[in-house]
Scaffold this motif. Structure first.
Motif, PDB file in Angstrom:
ATOM      1  N   ARG A  59     -41.821   0.522  14.847  1.00  0.00           N
ATOM      2  CA  ARG A  59     -41.194   1.906  15.015  1.00  0.00           C
ATOM      3  C   ARG A  59     -39.624   1.803  15.569  1.00  0.00           C
ATOM      4  O   ARG A  59     -39.009   2.719  15.129  1.00  0.00           O
ATOM      5  N   ARG A  63     -36.236   2.824  13.670  1.00  0.00           N
ATOM      6  CA  ARG A  63     -35.161   3.771  14.351  1.00  0.00           C
ATOM      7  C   ARG A  63     -33.723   3.007  14.276  1.00  0.00           C
ATOM      8  O   ARG A  63     -32.858   3.498  14.011  1.00  0.00           O
ATOM      9  N   GLU A  66     -32.466   2.898  10.823  1.00  0.00           N
ATOM     10  CA  GLU A  66     -31.871   4.084  10.593  1.00  0.00           C
ATOM     11  C   GLU A  66     -30.529   4.143  11.127  1.00  0.00           C
ATOM     12  O   GLU A  66     -29.515   4.756  10.513  1.00  0.00           O
ATOM     13  N   PHE A  95     -33.899  10.286  19.677  1.00  0.00           N
ATOM     14  CA  PHE A  95     -33.179   9.634  18.421  1.00  0.00           C
ATOM     15  C   PHE A  95     -31.666   9.939  18.590  1.00  0.00           C
ATOM     16  O   PHE A  95     -30.765   9.049  18.374  1.00  0.00           O
TER      17      PHE A  95
END
Length: 111
Positions: A59, A63, A66, A95
């Motif tokens: 995960r 992140r 991205e 985020f």
């Protein structure tokens, strides 16, 4: 299109360790100018098992990818390797907060 190539070989990660570094609570960013003829931006992501199990590490990796797709094409340094090292507090961070820290780190090291 990503706007960067992916680093997969260990010697490239080790070479980047000689570059500039910027630490945040969520990650450490290393930027190493390769000093070759290529203007290609490269990204490597590494997260140790101390951070958590495979689900958490994957995960965190998603992140980071991205953020890199969004920020590296504009703020990254041409002809440099960018290494993101995940830290223990990175998965709990918001985020938007990670994005701000990444922008600050890229501006400091690449700008």
């Amino acid at each position: 299109m990503r706007g960067y190539a992916v680093i997969r070989k260990r010697p490239d990660f080790l070479a980047a360790n000689r570059g500039k570094r910027y630490a945040t609570p969520g990650f450490v960013l290393l930027v190493y100018d390769r000093r070759d003829d290529s203007d290609e931006k490269r990204l490597g992501i590494t997260i140790t098992k101390k951070v958590g199990n495979a689900v958490i590490r994957n995960r965190m990796r998603r992140r980071f990818r991205e953020l890199a797709m969004e920020l590296l094409p504009t703020l990254g340094k041409a002809g440099a390797d960018h290494i993101l090292i995940g830290r223990d507090g990175g998965i709990e961070r918001d985020f938007g907060q990670l994005r701000e820290e990444m922008i600050k780190a890229l501006r400091k090291l690449c700008g």
